[in-house]
Design an enzyme around this catalytic site. Sequence first.
Site, PDB file in Angstrom:
ATOM      1  CG  ASP A  64      -0.455  -0.271   2.490  1.00  0.00           C
ATOM      2  OD1 ASP A  64       0.743  -0.559   2.578  1.00  0.00           O
ATOM      3  OD2 ASP A  64      -1.220  -0.226   3.467  1.00  0.00           O
TER       4      ASP A  64
HETATM    5  C1  LAN Z   1       3.647  -1.035  10.107  1.00  0.00           C
HETATM    6  C2  LAN Z   1       3.448   0.383   9.780  1.00  0.00           C
HETATM    7  C3  LAN Z   1       2.842   0.669   8.459  1.00  0.00           C
HETATM    8  C4  LAN Z   1       1.895  -0.421   8.018  1.00  0.00           C
HETATM    9  C5  LAN Z   1       0.956   0.029   6.875  1.00  0.00           C
HETATM   10  C6  LAN Z   1       1.666   0.584   5.669  1.00  0.00           C
HETATM   11  C7  LAN Z   1       0.023   1.121   7.391  1.00  0.00           C
HETATM   12  C8  LAN Z   1       0.115  -1.183   6.507  1.00  0.00           C
HETATM   13  O1  LAN Z   1      -0.892  -0.824   5.612  1.00  0.00           O
HETATM   14  C9  LAN Z   1       0.973  -2.351   6.096  1.00  0.00           C
HETATM   15  C10 LAN Z   1       1.861  -2.802   7.259  1.00  0.00           C
HETATM   16  C11 LAN Z   1       2.748  -1.690   7.824  1.00  0.00           C
HETATM   17  C12 LAN Z   1       3.927  -1.511   6.900  1.00  0.00           C
HETATM   18  C13 LAN Z   1       3.320  -2.033   9.198  1.00  0.00           C
HETATM   19  C14 LAN Z   1       3.626  -3.431   9.560  1.00  0.00           C
HETATM   20  C15 LAN Z   1       4.031  -3.707  11.010  1.00  0.00           C
HETATM   21  C16 LAN Z   1       4.856  -2.599  11.617  1.00  0.00           C
HETATM   22  C17 LAN Z   1       6.131  -2.449  10.846  1.00  0.00           C
HETATM   23  C18 LAN Z   1       4.026  -1.318  11.519  1.00  0.00           C
HETATM   24  C19 LAN Z   1       2.717  -1.361  12.259  1.00  0.00           C
HETATM   25  C20 LAN Z   1       4.888  -0.358  12.291  1.00  0.00           C
HETATM   26  C21 LAN Z   1       5.467  -1.191  13.451  1.00  0.00           C
HETATM   27  C22 LAN Z   1       5.181  -2.673  13.125  1.00  0.00           C
HETATM   28  C23 LAN Z   1       6.334  -3.603  13.560  1.00  0.00           C
HETATM   29  C24 LAN Z   1       5.894  -5.033  13.429  1.00  0.00           C
HETATM   30  C25 LAN Z   1       6.746  -3.248  14.980  1.00  0.00           C
HETATM   31  C26 LAN Z   1       7.792  -4.124  15.549  1.00  0.00           C
HETATM   32  C27 LAN Z   1       7.168  -5.174  16.323  1.00  0.00           C
HETATM   33  C28 LAN Z   1       7.221  -6.467  16.043  1.00  0.00           C
HETATM   34  C29 LAN Z   1       6.132  -7.311  16.533  1.00  0.00           C
HETATM   35  C30 LAN Z   1       8.311  -7.107  15.275  1.00  0.00           C
END
Ligand code: LAN
Length: 744
Positions: free
Chosen positions: A454
Amino acid sequence: MSYAPLDIPVSGKETFTDYSRWRLRCSEDGRHIWHYLYTDEECIAWPQSDIDKYWLGIPLDLPALPAPKDPLDAARNGYTFYKRLQDADGHWPGEYGGPMFLLPGLVIGSYVSGMSFTREERLEMIRYLINLAHPEDGGWGLHIEGQSTAFGTALNYCVMRILGCSADHPTLVKARATLHKLGGATGVPSWGKFWLAVLNVYDWDGNNSIPPELWLLPDAIPFHPHRWWIHTRTVYVPMAYLYAMRFKMEENELVLALRQELYPQSYYSINWPAQRNNVCHADLYCPHSRLFDTLYSILNIYEPCAFPPLRRVAMDKCYKLIVQEDENTGYQTLGPVSKMMNLVVRTIVDGQESEAYKLHREMRKDFLWVGKEGMRMCGTNGSQLWDIAFITEALVETGLGHETDNRESLIRALQWLDQCQIQHNPKHYETSYRHSTKGAWPFSTRTQGYTVSDCTGEGLKAVLYIQEHLEWVSISPFPHNLIQEFRSSPKLVSERRMCDSVDLLLGMQNPDGGFASYELIRGPWWLEMLNPAEVFGDIMIEHSYPECTTSSITALSIFRKHYPYYRSADIQRVIDHAVDYLHRAQTPEGGWVGSWGICFTYAAQFACESLALVGETYETSSYAKKACEFLLRHQRTDGGWGESYKSCETSTWVEHEYTQVVQTCWATMALIYARYPHSEPIEHAVRLVMSRQNPDGSWSQEAMEGIFNKSVTIAYPNFKFSFTIWMLGRAHLYLSELKTRKAG
Ligand code: LAN
């Protein structure tokens, strides 16, 4: 190494450092680093900007703007304010906090690796935890809005102690009592057990097996780790390495003290193997399945018999994957958790004199953010691309981007978007099981370098919007060099590069028609039954998400309007299949469960936009109609919407105590996209959002906007600007259209 004890005030209300000395520097591709200036000369040479002040919570003392006459005026005032927060390089920096399990990784990982922090960083991290402690019981949760858990409380307790806070500090006395009430640190979930074992205050025998040998299985096996969700497998690699060597830091006075403080019983009397599946009730979101327990009882029997040469080979494979990940991402790694685990492994294997050690040490800074409550660790190295995409789309759709005062700002945004696109596949590509990246936009920066479906969709859409809507560039006279430059090369992102993103997106559709986050779904659904992280849901494999699907196909639809000859049949096929997925993903009540924003209002906005692009609106589609009716059933008497993050935990609508401006904007945008024919609910929502605008054009921070893994909230503070401006501007246009239609 130990950090010298600090004398910490009881309350965190007053800052522990001089806030007039903090500066945010954005460098290279949008890297965010906070600096503390020690001398007055430095402060004079580098004055504090509005961006610094805003994020530090220092009042900007701006004059009131003329009261808005209509919603567009309010949007314009909003942008007059928000433009101040745009960095010179074109993007909008921002905080990205929320999860409370990230600082522990940073501090424990640094401590066991012999890496220091500045005194100011230590003070503000401690202050952050004092300020974030639960007001009633003094513990910490999984995220800032959650109840106190054993995980949050035990690990953040260690953080404060490591950073130099005495065990007698009132915050720690209270937190300790709460931790003991929760049963002590024995009941922390598996990720907590892991970090505490590394710190040598939990026995490795209290952990379930984390065998690195899985990486030696043939790739074709359905449960091979390369088929897991990328965050889970990237964390599992260094975890397995450290588990296999049972790495623990040397005993020292602090370790011995923590062994006493974290447990209500004597540390030395604990039956460690009995703790492997002991998880505190307050922490439990996703209990172990029966399949999990059976499999792990077998693995735990295998563990003492692991064949040393085979284990060595498996550890070597993990180490190789760690190095590749470090090199692919400029030592940031995919996210903050793997970052700190990789750092510990590189310290052990490469040593403290190595280049890897130095680079890892330096790149910790990208995750740190100073806000008004203190210093926190962010969920990624920022949300740069995500934020810039939404505000630029808002500016173009509302027409505000065409106004003379805003043109330069929009062009700077385009320049930033241009440099952010990833133009090559990663250095280590197939060997590190990566999805291709050529043509992608990432969530944060180009260096972090991960394709997100996205983000690629929104990045492409933003570029198309600016590049295709800027005919005015050639007709209006521009004073700035920037614009001169732009005039000679109006399409900064070439058609070829846009086609690369289209190719990438077309290859990211899952067989069910939906789009996942980073990759295609690689593993079978039943892998979710082997989720070892009791605090998160749906983390074992990729899933199709309504939001990722809609951003991807919205971008494809907009692209084909401008470039109708490029792969048009493929685009049509992918859109049809995706719309079919969206129809199937709609709940019987008419909503879509949001996975990355809270929750139904977030997903509805994206879904209704995509449906509208294929001609499905309130009047023409039962899906769009049902979505509007679903939203309207939840509109509050004040005209707004408010749902709790618990909607994401339970996949059913849960009301928030208060109406939320950002969610109100999402819901209203959904109604506008669906061309809901009655103006009243939209006008009502507009009034609510306008009534919450401050005289300087800004909006105040309300509840958390984002979510991940079903249970963790995460902050998107820039949303309160991009979506308000967007909604008010669009509502203005749509309401006038409805009026004309009525009159006609
Ligand atoms: C994110 C942030 C952005 C998010 C969007 C783009 C909004 C979404 O549409 C796709 C998935 C994604 C890229 C995403 C995946 C998981 C993330 C990276 C996070 C929520 C930000 C932090 C999270 C990450 C997993 C945090 C670290 C924790 C762990 C459990 C490894």
